[in-house]
Design a protein around this motif. Structure first.
Motif, mmCIF file in Angstrom:
data_model
loop_
_atom_site.group_PDB
_atom_site.id
_atom_site.type_symbol
_atom_site.label_atom_id
_atom_site.label_comp_id
_atom_site.label_asym_id
_atom_site.label_seq_id
_atom_site.Cartn_x
_atom_site.Cartn_y
_atom_site.Cartn_z
ATOM 1 N N SER A 173 -47.323 24.472 -10.726
ATOM 2 C CA SER A 173 -47.522 23.892 -9.311
ATOM 3 C C SER A 173 -46.957 24.820 -8.364
ATOM 4 C CB SER A 173 -47.171 22.373 -9.507
ATOM 5 O OG SER A 173 -45.728 22.393 -9.187
ATOM 6 N N GLU A 185 -54.589 17.104 -10.561
ATOM 7 C CA GLU A 185 -54.104 16.122 -11.373
ATOM 8 C C GLU A 185 -53.063 16.878 -12.419
ATOM 9 O OE1 GLU A 185 -53.960 13.792 -15.490
ATOM 10 O OE2 GLU A 185 -54.625 15.929 -14.991
ATOM 11 N N ASP A 188 -49.209 17.506 -11.042
ATOM 12 C CA ASP A 188 -48.435 16.291 -10.519
ATOM 13 C C ASP A 188 -47.455 15.886 -11.649
ATOM 14 O OD1 ASP A 188 -47.772 14.172 -8.564
ATOM 15 O OD2 ASP A 188 -48.093 12.962 -10.060
ATOM 16 N N ARG A 190 -45.781 12.770 -12.079
ATOM 17 C CA ARG A 190 -45.661 11.376 -12.469
ATOM 18 C C ARG A 190 -45.567 11.189 -13.947
ATOM 19 N NH1 ARG A 190 -50.690 8.085 -12.417
ATOM 20 N NH2 ARG A 190 -49.738 6.205 -11.597
ATOM 21 N N GLY A 194 -51.330 11.775 -14.952
ATOM 22 C CA GLY A 194 -51.423 11.917 -13.666
ATOM 23 C C GLY A 194 -52.570 11.162 -13.085
ATOM 24 N N GLY A 198 -52.109 10.851 -9.600
ATOM 25 C CA GLY A 198 -51.527 12.246 -9.381
ATOM 26 C C GLY A 198 -52.166 13.185 -8.796
ATOM 27 N N LYS A 201 -51.642 12.510 -5.036
ATOM 28 C CA LYS A 201 -50.069 12.941 -4.750
ATOM 29 C C LYS A 201 -49.996 14.306 -4.647
ATOM 30 C CE LYS A 201 -46.281 11.406 -6.936
ATOM 31 N NZ LYS A 201 -45.855 11.552 -8.298
ATOM 32 N N SER A 202 -50.637 14.883 -5.433
ATOM 33 C CA SER A 202 -50.419 16.342 -5.415
ATOM 34 C C SER A 202 -50.976 17.157 -4.536
ATOM 35 C CB SER A 202 -51.217 17.171 -6.644
ATOM 36 O OG SER A 202 -52.451 17.298 -6.443
ATOM 37 N N ARG A 205 -48.221 16.891 -1.670
ATOM 38 C CA ARG A 205 -47.200 17.708 -2.035
ATOM 39 C C ARG A 205 -47.344 19.265 -1.484
ATOM 40 N NH1 ARG A 205 -48.016 21.484 -5.329
ATOM 41 N NH2 ARG A 205 -49.292 20.363 -6.942
#
Ligand code: FAD
Length: 214
Positions: A173, A185, A188, A190, A194, A198, A201-202, A205
């Motif tokens: 990442s 995905e 991420d 998690r 993901g 995920g 969420k990425s 980020r």
């Protein structure tokens, strides 16, 4: 896109028919495909190694329609696990009108019928369902979608092994050169797959990473 150039002063993204120039690029193609994109200069060796190390889940989706709605519904309820192909099936016509039933399953991991024809996969699916129901079923429609072979996906979800969440995912990442950013995905960290959460969420980020560079 086919090629990402990240020389000093900007980035260049070459697609099939167009070339784009920008200050930064966010690459969100699925992890298994990332290693197939061209980068100029090449990605750092550690990142390429991490991309090659990451494991992904495989899977084939099977969907079939049967004439015997009540019998199938009585046997599987909302869905059930099986010890055959596919590993589980789900009722997809709950609260819908009509006399037929649509059932789907995901044949993933070791039970994915990677080398079989669609016809054989559907026949095996019929056999599993017929065994569960206790009589031969009449399929009226069926389709098979192999996500592992899909040229724009090549996987279902990332499946880090051992400590790959802590050791490999951060390398995958990480931005490169302050200009090339990565989300999706497969980036991420998690716990578990993901999945869609995920992927989202990425995005949060990477938005923070880009703002920090801007
Ligand atoms: C059968 C199946 C069932 C699933 N079930 C669930 C579930 O129940 N819950 C859940 O949370 N998740 C589930 N997932 C996983 C979920 O779909 C993915 O984790 C999520 O879609 C990943 O989002 P993403 O944006 O990272 O990648 P994607 O959604 O795969 O988007 C990547 C995009 O990049 C494009 N692309 C690829 N190569 C290039 C290129 N060279 N240039 C330009 N574009 C390119 C692709 O066409 C695609 O549109 C499932 C996945 C599958 C296959």
């Amino acid at each position: 896109m086919r090629l990402v150039g990240w020389e000093d002063g900007g980035v260049t993204v070459e697609a099939e028919r167009e070339t784009h120039r920008a200050d930064r690029v966010l690459v969100t193609v699925p992890g298994p495909l990332l290693g197939e994109l061209g980068f100029s200069p090449p990605l750092p060796a550690g990142k390429v190694r991490a991309l090659l190390q990451m494991r992904y889940g495989n899977g084939t989706r099977v969907v079939a329609q049967y004439a015997e709605r009540e019998a199938v519904r009585e046997a599987i309820g909302g869905g059930c696990f099986t010890d055959r192909m596919p590993g589980y099936v789900m009722e997809q016509t709950a609260q819908q009108p009509g006399d037929s039933i649509v059932v789907s399953g995901l044949a993933a991991g070791d039970v994915e019928p990677a080398l079989q024809t669609e016809e054989k996969i559907l026949d095996d699916f019929d056999q599993t369902l017929s065994t569960v129901v206790g009589r031969r079923l009449r399929r009226t429609f069926g389709c098979v979608k192999n996500w592992t072979k899909d040229p724009y996906s090549r996987a279902v979800v990332r499946a880090p092994l051992g400590d790959q969440r802590e050791t490999v995912l951060p390398v995958i990442s990480a931005p490169v050169g302050g200009r090339v950013f990565f989300a999706g995905e497969h980036t991420d960290d998690r716990i578990g797959p993901g999945g869609m959460e995920g992927a989202i969420k990425s995005a949060y980020r990477v938005a923070g990473e880009i703002l920090a560079e801007a």
